[in-house]
Design a protein around this motif. Sequence first.
Motif, PDB file in Angstrom:
ATOM      1  N   ALA A  28       0.721  -1.122  -0.079  1.00 28.43           N
ATOM      2  CA  ALA A  28      -0.037   0.098  -0.017  1.00 28.43           C
ATOM      3  C   ALA A  28       0.927   1.350  -0.079  1.00 28.43           C
ATOM      4  CB  ALA A  28      -0.928   0.024   1.323  1.00 28.43           C
ATOM      5  N   ASP A  29       2.254   1.203   0.919  1.00 29.91           N
ATOM      6  CA  ASP A  29       3.027   2.373   0.665  1.00 29.91           C
ATOM      7  C   ASP A  29       4.059   2.444  -0.315  1.00 29.91           C
ATOM      8  OD1 ASP A  29       1.673   3.558   2.949  1.00 29.91           O
ATOM      9  OD2 ASP A  29       2.467   2.212   4.176  1.00 29.91           O
ATOM     10  N   ASN A  30       4.505   1.250  -0.758  1.00 28.13           N
ATOM     11  CA  ASN A  30       5.967   1.023  -1.294  1.00 28.13           C
ATOM     12  C   ASN A  30       5.895   0.410  -2.900  1.00 28.13           C
ATOM     13  OD1 ASN A  30       7.603   1.763   0.839  1.00 28.13           O
ATOM     14  ND2 ASN A  30       6.377   0.252   1.788  1.00 28.13           N
ATOM     15  N   GLY A  31       4.353  -0.124  -3.201  1.00 27.82           N
ATOM     16  CA  GLY A  31       4.210  -0.401  -4.579  1.00 27.82           C
ATOM     17  C   GLY A  31       4.402  -2.177  -4.400  1.00 27.82           C
ATOM     18  N   ASN A  32       4.159  -2.347  -5.576  1.00 26.27           N
ATOM     19  CA  ASN A  32       4.413  -4.118  -5.755  1.00 26.27           C
ATOM     20  C   ASN A  32       5.855  -4.379  -6.061  1.00 26.27           C
ATOM     21  OD1 ASN A  32       4.469  -3.414  -8.327  1.00 26.27           O
ATOM     22  ND2 ASN A  32       2.844  -4.816  -9.003  1.00 26.27           N
ATOM     23  N   LEU A  33       6.145  -5.770  -6.104  1.00 27.96           N
ATOM     24  CA  LEU A  33       7.471  -6.576  -6.284  1.00 27.96           C
ATOM     25  C   LEU A  33       8.571  -5.781  -5.251  1.00 27.96           C
ATOM     26  CD1 LEU A  33       7.372  -6.191 -10.346  1.00 27.96           C
ATOM     27  CD2 LEU A  33       6.760  -8.215  -8.900  1.00 27.96           C
ATOM     28  N   GLU A 106       1.329  -7.253  -0.906  1.00 28.76           N
ATOM     29  CA  GLU A 106       2.430  -7.934  -0.284  1.00 28.76           C
ATOM     30  C   GLU A 106       3.032  -7.130   0.780  1.00 28.76           C
ATOM     31  OE1 GLU A 106       6.280  -8.503  -3.236  1.00 28.76           O
ATOM     32  OE2 GLU A 106       4.784  -7.309  -4.186  1.00 28.76           O
ATOM     33  N   MET A 107       3.918  -7.818   1.409  1.00 26.52           N
ATOM     34  CA  MET A 107       4.555  -7.341   2.535  1.00 26.52           C
ATOM     35  C   MET A 107       5.862  -7.945   2.486  1.00 26.52           C
ATOM     36  SD  MET A 107       5.542  -8.510   5.878  1.00 26.52           S
ATOM     37  CE  MET A 107       4.704 -10.130   6.020  1.00 26.52           C
ATOM     38  N   LEU A 108       7.054  -7.029   3.169  1.00 29.17           N
ATOM     39  CA  LEU A 108       8.238  -7.546   3.200  1.00 29.17           C
ATOM     40  C   LEU A 108       8.924  -7.361   4.592  1.00 29.17           C
ATOM     41  CD1 LEU A 108      10.918  -8.640   1.643  1.00 29.17           C
ATOM     42  CD2 LEU A 108      11.324  -6.054   1.289  1.00 29.17           C
ATOM     43  N   ILE A 109       9.378  -8.110   5.332  1.00 29.26           N
ATOM     44  CA  ILE A 109      10.414  -7.644   6.598  1.00 29.26           C
ATOM     45  C   ILE A 109      11.812  -7.718   6.222  1.00 29.26           C
ATOM     46  CG2 ILE A 109      10.662  -8.642   8.779  1.00 29.26           C
ATOM     47  CD1 ILE A 109       8.009  -9.608   9.079  1.00 29.26           C
ATOM     48  N   TRP A 110      12.129  -8.682   5.801  1.00 28.00           N
ATOM     49  CA  TRP A 110      13.747  -8.868   5.517  1.00 28.00           C
ATOM     50  C   TRP A 110      14.015  -8.088   4.241  1.00 28.00           C
ATOM     51  CZ3 TRP A 110      16.374 -10.268   9.442  1.00 28.00           C
ATOM     52  CH2 TRP A 110      15.761 -10.853  10.682  1.00 28.00           C
TER      53      TRP A 110
END
Length: 115
Positions: A28-33, A106-110
């Motif tokens: 939602a804040d950083n775009g896909n991929l 999508e979501m990314l932690i690492w």
Amino acid sequence: MAANEYVRADSGKTALVKGPFVYCLEEADNGNLLSEIYVTENTKVTEEPLQSELIGEAPALVYQGVRMKSCPADREKLYGELHIEKKEVTLKAIPYCLWNNRGVGEMLIWHKLLF
């Protein structure tokens, strides 16, 4: 923060932690991929208030990163000559516990590190 070296999926990556919160990038804040996102060691991180639709008092974390895309010269082929596109981006991370409250994404932690 770094993962244990035996967690192979997170080897060479870093995560953001502030107090009891683990932070994540959200589509939602950083775009896909989000897998195209890299950060450099010791990147300056600033705080800003969360958006009104998210609950809580924990701040959002804002910092610079690089979006690197590997693009074959001929996009119609599965493989081809390597071409890398790099773009500096401003990233916004929110507490992981608040992820997926603004729609599916999508979501990314690492984060992968760029040296």
